[in-house]
Design a protein around this motif. Structure first.
Motif, PDB file in Angstrom:
ATOM      1  N   LEU A 103       0.820  -1.206   0.000  1.00 53.40           N
ATOM      2  CA  LEU A 103       0.000   0.000   0.000  1.00 53.40           C
ATOM      3  C   LEU A 103       0.857   1.261   0.000  1.00 53.40           C
ATOM      4  N   THR A 104       1.940   1.249   0.779  1.00 57.40           N
ATOM      5  CA  THR A 104       2.813   2.419   0.836  1.00 57.40           C
ATOM      6  C   THR A 104       3.478   2.673  -0.503  1.00 57.40           C
ATOM      7  N   MET A 105       3.970   1.625  -1.144  1.00 60.17           N
ATOM      8  CA  MET A 105       4.634   1.790  -2.429  1.00 60.17           C
ATOM      9  C   MET A 105       3.657   2.250  -3.504  1.00 60.17           C
ATOM     10  N   VAL A 106       2.462   1.676  -3.543  1.00 67.09           N
ATOM     11  CA  VAL A 106       1.481   2.061  -4.562  1.00 67.09           C
ATOM     12  C   VAL A 106       1.040   3.510  -4.368  1.00 67.09           C
ATOM     13  N   LEU A 107       0.657   3.859  -3.143  1.00 66.10           N
ATOM     14  CA  LEU A 107       0.197   5.221  -2.882  1.00 66.10           C
ATOM     15  C   LEU A 107       1.323   6.229  -3.085  1.00 66.10           C
ATOM     16  N   GLY A 108       2.517   5.917  -2.574  1.00 61.98           N
ATOM     17  CA  GLY A 108       3.641   6.829  -2.734  1.00 61.98           C
ATOM     18  C   GLY A 108       4.014   7.031  -4.191  1.00 61.98           C
ATOM     19  N   THR A 109       3.981   5.952  -4.992  1.00 59.62           N
ATOM     20  CA  THR A 109       4.301   6.075  -6.413  1.00 59.62           C
ATOM     21  C   THR A 109       3.265   6.925  -7.140  1.00 59.62           C
ATOM     22  N   LEU A 110       1.990   6.716  -6.834  1.00 64.63           N
ATOM     23  CA  LEU A 110       0.938   7.514  -7.476  1.00 64.63           C
ATOM     24  C   LEU A 110       1.075   8.991  -7.126  1.00 64.63           C
ATOM     25  N   VAL A 111       1.357   9.280  -5.871  1.00 63.52           N
ATOM     26  CA  VAL A 111       1.528  10.682  -5.469  1.00 63.52           C
ATOM     27  C   VAL A 111       2.778  11.267  -6.118  1.00 63.52           C
ATOM     28  N   GLY A 112       3.853  10.488  -6.219  1.00 63.78           N
ATOM     29  CA  GLY A 112       5.053  10.964  -6.890  1.00 63.78           C
ATOM     30  C   GLY A 112       4.798  11.281  -8.353  1.00 63.78           C
ATOM     31  N   LEU A 113       4.042  10.421  -9.037  1.00 62.46           N
ATOM     32  CA  LEU A 113       3.685  10.692 -10.437  1.00 62.46           C
ATOM     33  C   LEU A 113       2.820  11.944 -10.551  1.00 62.46           C
ATOM     34  N   LEU A 115       2.823  14.559  -8.465  1.00 65.81           N
ATOM     35  CA  LEU A 115       3.676  15.725  -8.228  1.00 65.81           C
ATOM     36  C   LEU A 115       4.537  16.037  -9.443  1.00 65.81           C
ATOM     37  N   ASN A 116       4.931  14.998 -10.175  1.00 68.30           N
ATOM     38  CA  ASN A 116       5.770  15.217 -11.352  1.00 68.30           C
ATOM     39  C   ASN A 116       5.008  15.898 -12.488  1.00 68.30           C
ATOM     40  N   ARG A 117       3.686  15.727 -12.508  1.00 68.82           N
ATOM     41  CA  ARG A 117       2.871  16.317 -13.578  1.00 68.82           C
ATOM     42  C   ARG A 117       2.350  17.705 -13.221  1.00 68.82           C
ATOM     43  N   LEU A 118       2.393  18.059 -11.944  1.00 68.23           N
ATOM     44  CA  LEU A 118       1.905  19.369 -11.539  1.00 68.23           C
ATOM     45  C   LEU A 118       2.910  20.458 -11.884  1.00 68.23           C
ATOM     46  N   GLY A 119       2.417  21.691 -11.918  1.00 73.48           N
ATOM     47  CA  GLY A 119       3.304  22.821 -12.104  1.00 73.48           C
ATOM     48  C   GLY A 119       4.204  23.022 -10.914  1.00 73.48           C
ATOM     49  N   ARG A 120       5.197  23.881 -11.069  1.00 72.77           N
ATOM     50  CA  ARG A 120       6.201  24.038 -10.025  1.00 72.77           C
ATOM     51  C   ARG A 120       5.587  24.518  -8.718  1.00 72.77           C
ATOM     52  N   ARG A 121       4.755  25.549  -8.767  1.00 72.18           N
ATOM     53  CA  ARG A 121       4.181  26.094  -7.538  1.00 72.18           C
ATOM     54  C   ARG A 121       3.210  25.109  -6.895  1.00 72.18           C
ATOM     55  N   MET A 122       2.342  24.517  -7.714  1.00 70.56           N
ATOM     56  CA  MET A 122       1.378  23.563  -7.161  1.00 70.56           C
ATOM     57  C   MET A 122       2.083  22.324  -6.618  1.00 70.56           C
ATOM     58  N   ALA A 123       3.138  21.871  -7.303  1.00 67.93           N
ATOM     59  CA  ALA A 123       3.883  20.714  -6.812  1.00 67.93           C
ATOM     60  C   ALA A 123       4.559  21.028  -5.482  1.00 67.93           C
ATOM     61  N   ALA A 124       5.096  22.256  -5.349  1.00 68.83           N
ATOM     62  CA  ALA A 124       5.721  22.641  -4.083  1.00 68.83           C
ATOM     63  C   ALA A 124       4.698  22.691  -2.963  1.00 68.83           C
ATOM     64  N   PHE A 125       3.498  23.205  -3.271  1.00 68.13           N
ATOM     65  CA  PHE A 125       2.448  23.294  -2.239  1.00 68.13           C
ATOM     66  C   PHE A 125       1.969  21.900  -1.827  1.00 68.13           C
ATOM     67  N   VAL A 126       1.643  21.069  -2.819  1.00 63.10           N
ATOM     68  CA  VAL A 126       1.144  19.720  -2.509  1.00 63.10           C
ATOM     69  C   VAL A 126       2.238  18.897  -1.825  1.00 63.10           C
ATOM     70  N   SER A 208      10.793  10.428  -2.904  1.00 66.58           N
ATOM     71  CA  SER A 208      11.888   9.665  -3.504  1.00 66.58           C
ATOM     72  C   SER A 208      11.579   9.313  -4.960  1.00 66.58           C
ATOM     73  N   VAL A 209      10.338   8.908  -5.221  1.00 68.19           N
ATOM     74  CA  VAL A 209       9.944   8.613  -6.605  1.00 68.19           C
ATOM     75  C   VAL A 209       9.985   9.873  -7.455  1.00 68.19           C
ATOM     76  N   LEU A 210       9.546  10.995  -6.904  1.00 70.44           N
ATOM     77  CA  LEU A 210       9.599  12.258  -7.639  1.00 70.44           C
ATOM     78  C   LEU A 210      11.040  12.617  -8.005  1.00 70.44           C
ATOM     79  N   ALA A 211      11.967  12.443  -7.064  1.00 71.85           N
ATOM     80  CA  ALA A 211      13.374  12.720  -7.357  1.00 71.85           C
ATOM     81  C   ALA A 211      13.891  11.794  -8.448  1.00 71.85           C
ATOM     82  N   GLY A 212      13.470  10.526  -8.434  1.00 74.51           N
ATOM     83  CA  GLY A 212      13.881   9.607  -9.488  1.00 74.51           C
ATOM     84  C   GLY A 212      13.301   9.974 -10.841  1.00 74.51           C
ATOM     85  N   LEU A 213      12.044  10.419 -10.843  1.00 76.28           N
ATOM     86  CA  LEU A 213      11.407  10.803 -12.109  1.00 76.28           C
ATOM     87  C   LEU A 213      12.108  11.987 -12.758  1.00 76.28           C
ATOM     88  N   LYS A 214      12.665  12.874 -11.951  1.00 78.13           N
ATOM     89  CA  LYS A 214      13.376  14.031 -12.512  1.00 78.13           C
ATOM     90  C   LYS A 214      14.620  13.610 -13.281  1.00 78.13           C
TER      91      LYS A 214
END
Length: 326
Positions: A103-113, A115-126, A208-214
């Motif tokens: 559950l942690t990996m699935v939810l964390g990966t979805l949230v990371g994806l 955040l990667n699709r959001l704009g810079r300001r919205m990603a920083a806020f979320v 961590s997933v967001l950093a990897g996606l970058k």
């Protein structure tokens, strides 16, 4: 020939350089020495003490030094491994850790994806809002969640009471949730505990997933889309293989953390009274500190838990080495 060349170079460089070269070779080890000493004092010494205690029969008098430590060898391990209740506790721990890791990996990966699709300001806020859960101490978070599931004035109890009577009766077999003990049944207790642990753990996975996606080249994903691949195919065929080392580390860390869950369980259960919800960490604590205290038995359980985690880590390290060799 190589030896002669090196010797001539040393002679040409002079005796001073030849004497300094061994010192430079020792410099990295000297720089690592303070960190190794700290690790030895804070980790290896307590671990060695726990292992030593597991081979003795210890109570309060022995631990205070009033009486000698009776040596029992492997008797503590034989007793716990032969106890049917220990197998029940081990089953609870493995099933709980497996469910929470998934559950942690699935939810964390979805949230990371996301955040990667959001704009810079919205990603920083979320991302900042998400990291609040990670930054919250485990004790504080567990207390808050226990208030939310209070059987009389908790928010969750109030929300369930707002459900239409027909729907609540059809789904859950009851209409009045006031006084319902969320922590009295093993099923509901582990459901709430899973919710608390996943809530506290998934932000680290997401970041961590967001950093990897970058670090994933956008050209590869764009090429896959041009070839007609959908979002799921792009992730599974392009993104996931590139982030496999990241996911491997996150799975190992999540497994270690979920096997060692103690604070949240202790707070939600209100202590060590409910043995039906025991896992290895709280079982070790209860065995060591519940009257009459059995510090040797508690230490043996802790050593078994450590051995399991070392096996999990060893399997992961072996997989990484095999991937690098191939």
């Amino acid at each position: 020939m190589t030896t002669l060349t090196r010797t001539s170079e040393d002679v040409a460089a002079g005796p001073t350089t030849a004497r300094r070269r061994p010192r430079r070779d020792r410099l990295p080890y000297l720089l690592l020495l303070p960190a190794l000493l700290v690790i030895a004092v804070l980790l290896l010494w307590p671990l060695g003490q726990v292992v030593a205690m597991s081979f003795h029969e210890l109570g309060i008098r022995q631990l205070r030094g009033d009486q000698p430590w009776p040596w029992v060898g492997l008797a503590n391990y034989a007793e716990i491994l032969g106890d049917p209740f220990f197998r029940t506790v081990l089953r609870n721990t493995v099933l709980f850790a497996a469910a929470n890791v998934v559950l942690t990996m699935v939810l964390g990966t979805l949230v990371g994806l996301l955040l990667n699709r959001l704009g810079r300001r919205m990603a920083a806020f979320v991302g900042g809002c998400v990291m609040l859960a990670w930054a919250t101490p485990a004790l504080t978070g567990a207390i808050v969640w226990k208030w939310l599931f209070d059987d009389t004035s908790g928010l969750v109890t109030w929300l369930f009471n707002q459900l239409p009577d027909g729907l609540s009766l059809a789904l859950f077999g009851r209409t009045d949730w006031t006084g319902y003990g969320w922590f009295n049944s093993p099923l509901t207790f582990f459901a709430v505990l899973t919710l608390v642990v996943v809530w506290h753990s998934f932000p680290f996975v997401a970041v961590s997933v967001l950093a990897g996606l970058k670090s994933v080249p956008a050209e590869l994903q764009e090429a896959a889309r041009v070839d007609g691949a959908g979002p799921w195919r792009v992730f599974w065929s392009v993104t996931f293989p590139l982030l496999r080392p990241v996911f491997g580390i996150l799975v190992v860390l999540s497994t270690i953390w979920d096997f060692k869950v103690f604070t949240q369980q202790y707070v939600l259960a209100g202590g060590t009274q409910d043995r039906s919800t025991f896992m290895l960490s709280i079982y070790s604590y209860a065995m060591a500190f519940s009257p009459p205290p059995k510090f040797g038995m508690g230490s043996a359980i802790a050593v078994v838990l450590t051995a399991i985690l070392l096996v999990v880590t060893g399997i992961y390290v072996r997989m990484v080495l095999r991937q690098e060799e191939s």
